[in-house]
Design a protein around this motif. Structure first.
Motif, PDB file in Angstrom:
ATOM      1  N   LEU A 176       0.818  -1.210   0.000  1.00  0.00           N
ATOM      2  CA  LEU A 176       0.000   0.000   0.000  1.00  0.00           C
ATOM      3  C   LEU A 176       0.852   1.259   0.000  1.00  0.00           C
ATOM      4  N   ALA A 180       0.448   4.354  -2.529  1.00  0.00           N
ATOM      5  CA  ALA A 180      -0.194   5.536  -1.958  1.00  0.00           C
ATOM      6  C   ALA A 180       0.251   6.798  -2.679  1.00  0.00           C
ATOM      7  N   ASP A 181      -0.720   7.671  -2.950  1.00  0.00           N
ATOM      8  CA  ASP A 181      -0.446   8.960  -3.601  1.00  0.00           C
ATOM      9  C   ASP A 181      -0.656  10.126  -2.649  1.00  0.00           C
ATOM     10  N   ASP A 182      -1.559   9.981  -1.697  1.00  0.00           N
ATOM     11  CA  ASP A 182      -1.867  11.063  -0.766  1.00  0.00           C
ATOM     12  C   ASP A 182      -0.898  11.019   0.412  1.00  0.00           C
ATOM     13  N   GLY A 184      -1.358  12.178   3.497  1.00  0.00           N
ATOM     14  CA  GLY A 184      -2.016  11.735   4.722  1.00  0.00           C
ATOM     15  C   GLY A 184      -2.141  10.226   4.797  1.00  0.00           C
ATOM     16  N   ASP A 185      -2.528   9.620   3.667  1.00  0.00           N
ATOM     17  CA  ASP A 185      -2.624   8.159   3.637  1.00  0.00           C
ATOM     18  C   ASP A 185      -1.259   7.526   3.838  1.00  0.00           C
ATOM     19  N   LEU A 186      -0.250   8.124   3.251  1.00  0.00           N
ATOM     20  CA  LEU A 186       1.100   7.574   3.379  1.00  0.00           C
ATOM     21  C   LEU A 186       1.576   7.599   4.831  1.00  0.00           C
ATOM     22  N   ALA A 188      -0.335   7.660   7.550  1.00  0.00           N
ATOM     23  CA  ALA A 188      -1.127   6.702   8.319  1.00  0.00           C
ATOM     24  C   ALA A 188      -0.650   5.271   8.091  1.00  0.00           C
ATOM     25  N   ILE A 189      -0.349   4.954   6.843  1.00  0.00           N
ATOM     26  CA  ILE A 189       0.114   3.593   6.532  1.00  0.00           C
ATOM     27  C   ILE A 189       1.479   3.336   7.166  1.00  0.00           C
ATOM     28  N   GLU A 192       1.042   2.680  10.909  1.00  0.00           N
ATOM     29  CA  GLU A 192       0.521   1.338  11.143  1.00  0.00           C
ATOM     30  C   GLU A 192       1.573   0.274  10.849  1.00  0.00           C
TER      31      GLU A 192
END
Length: 327
Positions: A176, A180-182, A184-186, A188-189, A192
């Motif tokens: 992931l 990931a492009d965003d 914020g998502d990066l 968060a990932i 985790e």
């Protein structure tokens, strides 16, 4: 044809049909029973069925279960030997020859009042534990042996399952991250992923420690020498006198040693006490001097110095005594 003839003919025909059906059924049953199964190859005389068709025996099933078990073996062993120090070196050599290791080693030489002893904590491969234990019994007289076995099969399987799940989860999170492009998502990932990786490392360390405990049994070996013979006590008058004199001499010697130890401290404490007493005496004398001077000045002071005339007489009698006064 009359009706009676028709009925008779029908009964004959029905009987013939029933007999024909019974004979056909019997013939089919005999044929079925006599025909062998062409799909199953019969074993030769005195032979056994093929291996794939034989069920596992009880011994084979027990062996399979035994191989899947994970058991931690620990033990304690006390041996009386002639020289514990030399025997400790022999124990270490036996363990190393069995591909084991010595985790700790403590040696205490013997004295007049204490017997010699040595204690070793060794790790021995589990498959060679019994052989090494038998070799250790040959070093001297075995006083006691205690062995404990703890089955951790379920714990090991649980760790393996959790580690496998975490490894799969970590691989997915890494995939992931690559997709990931965003931002914020990066973030968060990655957070985790860090959490899962930390948990995975902790479980892996725990599993490695558990595997080491299973693969290498732990044995504590205590080597002791022969006990010291107790000294004989006095058994007559003169031996009692000698024992008493020796006890008195030992007491006086100990007392002198104690006095010698305390003497420097006593001298230092005496000097400190003298200094404190001197300070107290000087302070008390200084406080008494000003009090005496003040009292003398007050009692012997000249009344004229205060500006108040001194009385010449007491009351009216004094005034009458003066010749220049009124009559």
């Amino acid at each position: 044809m009359t009706s009676r003839g028709i009925r008779f003919a029908g009964l004959v025909a029905l009987s013939a049909l029933l007999l024909t059906g019974c004979s056909m059924g019997s013939g089919g049953s005999d044929q079925t029973a006599s025909e062998p199964d062409v799909n199953v190859e019969a074993p030769a005389d005195g032979g056994v069925a093929p291996r794939d068709e034989q069920p596992f025996t009880e011994d084979e099933q027990a062996g399979s279960i035994q191989e899947d078990r994970s058991v931690i073996t620990t033990g304690w062993m006390a041996i009386t030997v002639d020289d514990p120090i030399d025997s400790a070196a022999e124990v270490a050599a036996l363990v190393r020859s069995a591909d084991g290791r010595v985790d700790s080693r403590n040696e205490t030489p013997g004295t007049d009042t204490q017997q010699a002893r040595a204690t070793l904590v060794v790790r021995i491969p589990a498959d060679r534990f019994d052989a090494v234990l038998a070799d250790l019994r040959e070093l001297g007289d075995v006083d006691s042996v205690r062995l404990d076995a703890s089955d951790v099969t379920q714990q090991k399987r649980d760790l393996d399952s959790r580690i496998a799940s975490l490894e799969t989860s970590v691989d997915r999170l890494r995939a992931l991250i690559a997709q990931a492009d965003d931002v914020g998502d990066l973030i968060a990932i990655e957070s985790e992923l860090t959490t899962r990786q930390t948990e995975l490392d902790a479980l892996t360390t725990q599993r490695d420690w558990l595997a080491d405990q299973v693969d290498y049994s732990t044995l504590t070996v205590e080597l002791l020498s022969e006990g010291l013979a107790p000294q004989a006590g006095p058994n007559d008058f003169w031996s009692g006198v000698v024992a008493g004199w020796n006890a008195l001499t030992a007491f006086v010697s100990g007392l002198l040693v104690a006095v010698g130890v305390m003497l420097p401290w006593i001298a230092v404490l005496a000097v400190i006490a003298a200094i404190v007493v001197g300070i107290i005496v000087i302070a008390s004398r200084g406080s008494r001097g000003p009090r005496g001077g003040a009292g003398t000045t007050g009692s012997g002071a000249d009344p004229s110095a205060t500006g108040v005339p001194a009385p010449t007489g007491g009351g009216a009698g004094g005034a009458g005594a003066d010749g220049n006064g009124p009559a």
